[in-house]
Design an enzyme around this catalytic site. Sequence first.
Site, short mmCIF file in Angstrom:
data_model
loop_
_atom_site.label_atom_id
_atom_site.label_comp_id
_atom_site.label_asym_id
_atom_site.label_seq_id
_atom_site.Cartn_x
_atom_site.Cartn_y
_atom_site.Cartn_z
N GLU A 1 0.83 -1.20 0.00
CA GLU A 1 0.00 0.00 0.00
C GLU A 1 0.87 1.25 0.00
O GLU A 1 0.40 2.33 0.33
CB GLU A 1 -1.00 -0.01 1.15
N CYS B 1 -3.29 -4.41 4.38
CA CYS B 1 -2.19 -5.28 4.84
C CYS B 1 -2.30 -6.71 4.33
O CYS B 1 -1.47 -7.55 4.67
CB CYS B 1 -2.13 -5.27 6.37
N HIS C 1 -1.32 -11.70 11.48
CA HIS C 1 -0.99 -10.31 11.17
C HIS C 1 -0.73 -9.59 12.48
O HIS C 1 -1.37 -9.87 13.50
CB HIS C 1 -2.12 -9.64 10.39
#
Lengths: 350, 132
Positions: free
Chosen positions: A82, A114, A237
Amino acid sequence: MKTTQEVGIVGYGAYVPRPRVPTRAIAAAWGRSDEARLPVREKSVPALDEDSITMSIEAARSAVARARVAPDRIRAVWVGSESKPYAVKPSSTVVAEAIGATPWVSAADLEFACKAGSEAMQAAYAFVGSGMAGYALAIGMDAAQSKPGDQLEFTAAAGGAAFLFGPSPEAVARVEGSLSYVTDTPDFFRRQHMHYPEHGHRFTGEPAYFAHSRGAAQGLLESLGRRPSDYRWAVFHQPNPKFMRRIAAEMEFTEQQIAPGAVVDRIGNTYSGASLLGLAAILDVAKDGDRIFFCSYGSGAGSDAFSLLATRRLEEVREEAPSVRDYLARRHEIADYGTYLRMSGKIRLL
Amino acid sequence: MELPRYHRMRRALYHLEGSACAACGGRFFPPRSVCPSCRKGDLAPYRFSGRGTLYSYTRVGQAPRGFASLAPYDVGMVRLEEGPLVTAQLSDTEGVDLAIGMPVEMVTRTLRDAAEHGYIVYGYKFRPLLRP
């Protein structure tokens, strides 16, 4: 989800830039003095001559070196990020050219907050598993963006990892299956021409990160008939140390299972790179026969879960490229907030 | 705009690709079309390993136009292990005591300020070994 042909990760590589900014320097600049509440001690920052393309190139070169594959046999280079240097112009073509994979290669950039890197992994897994490609490279890399003074500025970091997918017999880790879980959940976004992303504060937690991580992780475990205790290692994550540990504990993964992949504790949240960097750190320590559970999360929102099985080849090729530990060990501290702003491109002249 | 120029140079910039002389075995960077040693014209592309040692170095404080965003930065002459001497920017040197003879390795980084039209030039630099 499983492919018709057996597929594995045949090479992997990581990257973390050398500069680090202590989060207390950020806190001091914004008049926050309670150091005990800072989520991490320091975070990685790209050097002045680095961006998500240069970092992807180094991680990709390491992945190819460990795989011992001629780069012109790679049929896809997909970069998830990103923080693309260009709004229009693929990062993936620069990476493909730099590793020597051009011209007979598919290339594109993926964006899913993400989750962009693990989406690239899903595509690469499928591309090889369908027989369309012998090898496909998936990268998740970010020079993470955060608004000055925002809570995200304490964790938004730089780094990521690359995974080369290929035939199972050459695997350092075989893919046993994967699953994606996606809904329209507006917890974090950035529109074109905006410099920094917006986020939904507490809304980024339960309905976003936790619901999707739980959905993908439970779904994959159920589809494979496995339990968390069947795995030697696990990575989720890691936007901050707290979220990752809470989902792991809720799923009944232990601290021992997630500890080697908890890179966020050392350098912060590398956005598209975060879960992939954690997986690379686990591959740095895993042994033949170790099962590895992987679950990403990306705002917007969704998660990709993978079940992996480490092979003997992992230990044979590990030293062909720098480990995550090597990158964490090399660091140069930027002590002042002004230099940090300059290095992260946050100073704009009117 | 210099887009065609950088595009033509991309193999040298990204891969440290020079040339090797089929007649005398000489290796050259940047690539040559005629061998400067034996004057033969039978040269083929040759990709250097990117490993070398620091032959000399200096620090640039007053950067020329196009490099101000990177200043101050180090520039070095690097003796590649295959022989040629290459001048390039050094990277990841903040806080490092540079020394003649220090082993270095090639990395790909942005080379200069983004031009007015926004094009980013990527290419080779050298850094102290990541794993000494």
